[in-house]
Design an enzyme around this catalytic site. Structure first.
Site, PDB file in Angstrom:
ATOM      1  N   ILE A  10       0.820  -1.223   0.000  1.00 17.67           N
ATOM      2  CA  ILE A  10       0.000   0.000   0.000  1.00 17.67           C
ATOM      3  C   ILE A  10       0.853   1.273   0.000  1.00 17.67           C
ATOM      4  CG2 ILE A  10      -0.317   0.269   2.506  1.00 17.67           C
ATOM      5  CD1 ILE A  10      -3.348   0.814   1.796  1.00 17.67           C
ATOM      6  N   ASP A  33       0.933  -0.390   9.505  1.00 17.50           N
ATOM      7  CA  ASP A  33       1.157   0.838  10.283  1.00 17.50           C
ATOM      8  C   ASP A  33       2.639   1.202  10.298  1.00 17.50           C
ATOM      9  OD1 ASP A  33       0.563   3.012  11.972  1.00 17.50           O
ATOM     10  OD2 ASP A  33       0.537   1.775  13.776  1.00 17.50           O
ATOM     11  N   TYR A 124      -4.338  -8.455  14.676  1.00 15.03           N
ATOM     12  CA  TYR A 124      -5.608  -8.329  15.403  1.00 15.03           C
ATOM     13  C   TYR A 124      -6.542  -9.511  15.149  1.00 15.03           C
ATOM     14  CZ  TYR A 124      -4.445  -3.496  16.707  1.00 15.03           C
ATOM     15  OH  TYR A 124      -3.869  -2.364  17.243  1.00 15.03           O
TER      16      TYR A 124
END
Length: 174
Positions: A10, A33, A124
């Site tokens: 990305i 992140d 997660y």
């Protein structure tokens, strides 16, 4: 609105806004992140620190917008996805909020093109198929009500890419 899926990094996508699957601290972390903060540079970190000084952390399901620093985009929209644990309706609603709040910020900033990662499907542990159905379904609900002309779901791994491709091809969203 054009909706597509690609398998890529990305941080290399040229769009108006890249969405970051952030953590509540907004100070960078692992996965997407960490990659966005690393490639985008100190400008992103400094903008996140300014936000933290004004409002504190970013809560799960919420989103904030910053400069994209050295990335090939105008903005980074940071959203905090839920940790799956035992899952359930609340976790699904929080993930839906990530996409809704990102689209709202994009509209407020006249974003025409936006790239989303697979929010919450890494560390997660959100089930990838459920997460993809939520992501695509939420974006489709905004199809005619915003300034966004192009949405790209950017998958880093083959499993997510195959799931998104199949859902988009068959239009099987929840």
């Amino acid at each position: 609105m054009k909706i597509s899926v690609i398998k890529s990094d990305i941080t290399t996508i040229k769009v108006d806004a890249i969405v970051n699957a952030a953590n509540t601290s907004l100070l960078g972390g692992s996965g997407v992140d960490g990659a966005i903060h690393k490639k985008g540079g100190v400008e992103i970190l400094n903008a996140c620190k300014e936000i933290r000084n004004k409002q504190g952390s970013c809560k799960v399901g919420e989103a904030v917008i910053t400069t994209a620093g050295k990335l090939d985009a105008k903005y980074v929209i940071h959203t905090v996805g839920p940790v799956w644990n035992k899952g359930g309706f609340e976790k699904e609603a929080l993930l839906r909020n990530c996409y809704q709040n990102s689209v709202i910020l994009a509209n407020q900033n006249d974003v025409k093109s936006i790239a989303f990662p697979n929010i919450s499907t890494g560390i997660y542990k959100f089930p990838k198929k459920i997460a993809a159905q939520i992501a695509i379904g939420t974006i489709k609900r905004y199809k005619n009500n915003n300034t966004i002309e192009e949405v790209i779901f950017v998958c880093f791994d083959e499993e997510n890419f195959s799931i998104y491709e199949k859902i988009l091809k068959n239009d099987t969203t929840i």
